[in-house]
Write a protein that holds these residues in place. Sequence first.
Motif, PDB file in Angstrom:
ATOM      1  N   LYS A  92       0.833  -1.204   0.000  1.00  8.05           N
ATOM      2  CA  LYS A  92       0.000   0.000   0.000  1.00  8.05           C
ATOM      3  C   LYS A  92       0.864   1.249   0.000  1.00  8.05           C
ATOM      4  O   LYS A  92       0.620   2.188  -0.766  1.00  8.05           O
ATOM      5  N   GLY A  93       1.897   1.249   0.833  1.00  4.35           N
ATOM      6  CA  GLY A  93       2.800   2.399   0.874  1.00  4.35           C
ATOM      7  C   GLY A  93       3.474   2.651  -0.462  1.00  4.35           C
ATOM      8  O   GLY A  93       3.584   3.794  -0.916  1.00  4.35           O
ATOM      9  N   TYR A  94       3.895   1.580  -1.105  1.00  8.47           N
ATOM     10  CA  TYR A  94       4.550   1.709  -2.412  1.00  8.47           C
ATOM     11  C   TYR A  94       3.589   2.292  -3.445  1.00  8.47           C
ATOM     12  O   TYR A  94       3.915   3.248  -4.146  1.00  8.47           O
ATOM     13  N   PHE A  95       2.383   1.719  -3.526  1.00  5.29           N
ATOM     14  CA  PHE A  95       1.421   2.198  -4.520  1.00  5.29           C
ATOM     15  C   PHE A  95       0.883   3.581  -4.175  1.00  5.29           C
ATOM     16  O   PHE A  95       0.621   4.385  -5.071  1.00  5.29           O
ATOM     17  N   ASP A  96       0.724   3.895  -2.885  1.00  3.31           N
ATOM     18  CA  ASP A  96       0.317   5.249  -2.492  1.00  3.31           C
ATOM     19  C   ASP A  96       1.355   6.274  -2.950  1.00  3.31           C
ATOM     20  O   ASP A  96       1.005   7.337  -3.465  1.00  3.31           O
ATOM     21  N   THR A  97       2.633   5.947  -2.751  1.00  9.50           N
ATOM     22  CA  THR A  97       3.710   6.843  -3.181  1.00  9.50           C
ATOM     23  C   THR A  97       3.696   7.005  -4.696  1.00  9.50           C
ATOM     24  O   THR A  97       3.866   8.112  -5.222  1.00  9.50           O
ATOM     25  N   THR A 101       2.980  10.556  -6.479  1.00 11.35           N
ATOM     26  CA  THR A 101       3.997  11.125  -7.371  1.00 11.35           C
ATOM     27  C   THR A 101       3.392  11.436  -8.733  1.00 11.35           C
ATOM     28  O   THR A 101       3.642  12.504  -9.302  1.00 11.35           O
ATOM     29  N   LEU A 102       2.605  10.520  -9.257  1.00 13.56           N
ATOM     30  CA  LEU A 102       1.963  10.754 -10.559  1.00 13.56           C
ATOM     31  C   LEU A 102       0.983  11.924 -10.492  1.00 13.56           C
ATOM     32  O   LEU A 102       0.913  12.726 -11.419  1.00 13.56           O
ATOM     33  N   ASP A 103       0.241  12.041  -9.387  1.00 11.78           N
ATOM     34  CA  ASP A 103      -0.699  13.135  -9.229  1.00 11.78           C
ATOM     35  C   ASP A 103       0.020  14.479  -9.206  1.00 11.78           C
ATOM     36  O   ASP A 103      -0.427  15.454  -9.807  1.00 11.78           O
ATOM     37  N   LYS A 104       1.154  14.530  -8.510  1.00 12.41           N
ATOM     38  CA  LYS A 104       1.906  15.773  -8.405  1.00 12.41           C
ATOM     39  C   LYS A 104       2.496  16.186  -9.741  1.00 12.41           C
ATOM     40  O   LYS A 104       2.554  17.358 -10.082  1.00 12.41           O
ATOM     41  N   LYS A 105       2.959  15.214 -10.505  1.00  9.85           N
ATOM     42  CA  LYS A 105       3.599  15.517 -11.788  1.00  9.85           C
ATOM     43  C   LYS A 105       2.570  15.783 -12.884  1.00  9.85           C
ATOM     44  O   LYS A 105       2.919  16.369 -13.899  1.00  9.85           O
TER      45      LYS A 105
END
Length: 110
Positions: A92-97, A101-105
Amino acid sequence: MGLTKTENFSTEQNELAIIIKALGHPARIAIVDYLLKVDACICGDIVNELPLAQPTVSQHLKELKNAGIIKGNIEGNAICYCIDENTINKLKGYFDTMVSTLDKKNLKCC
């Protein structure tokens, strides 16, 4: 076949790869789905839920257990399996990150 050279990658990358690889089979996804639905169960229950022979189910359970996705406790002459929440939280932590990251970019793919 070439070597994977896992020593060239971080411990976290290697651990995540093992977990994700173990989930890379539909029977294992079905086992995880079943364990999530019932919260815990005996191996025989899993065999009754899948269109697979008992030895095949046992092999899939072994792969999931080796990857840390499930854990099992011996109860009499059976093993009771359940989801290992620590491993799922790691995923979950990996996919949340990744999603964050994709949302920010705000990437746009070709």
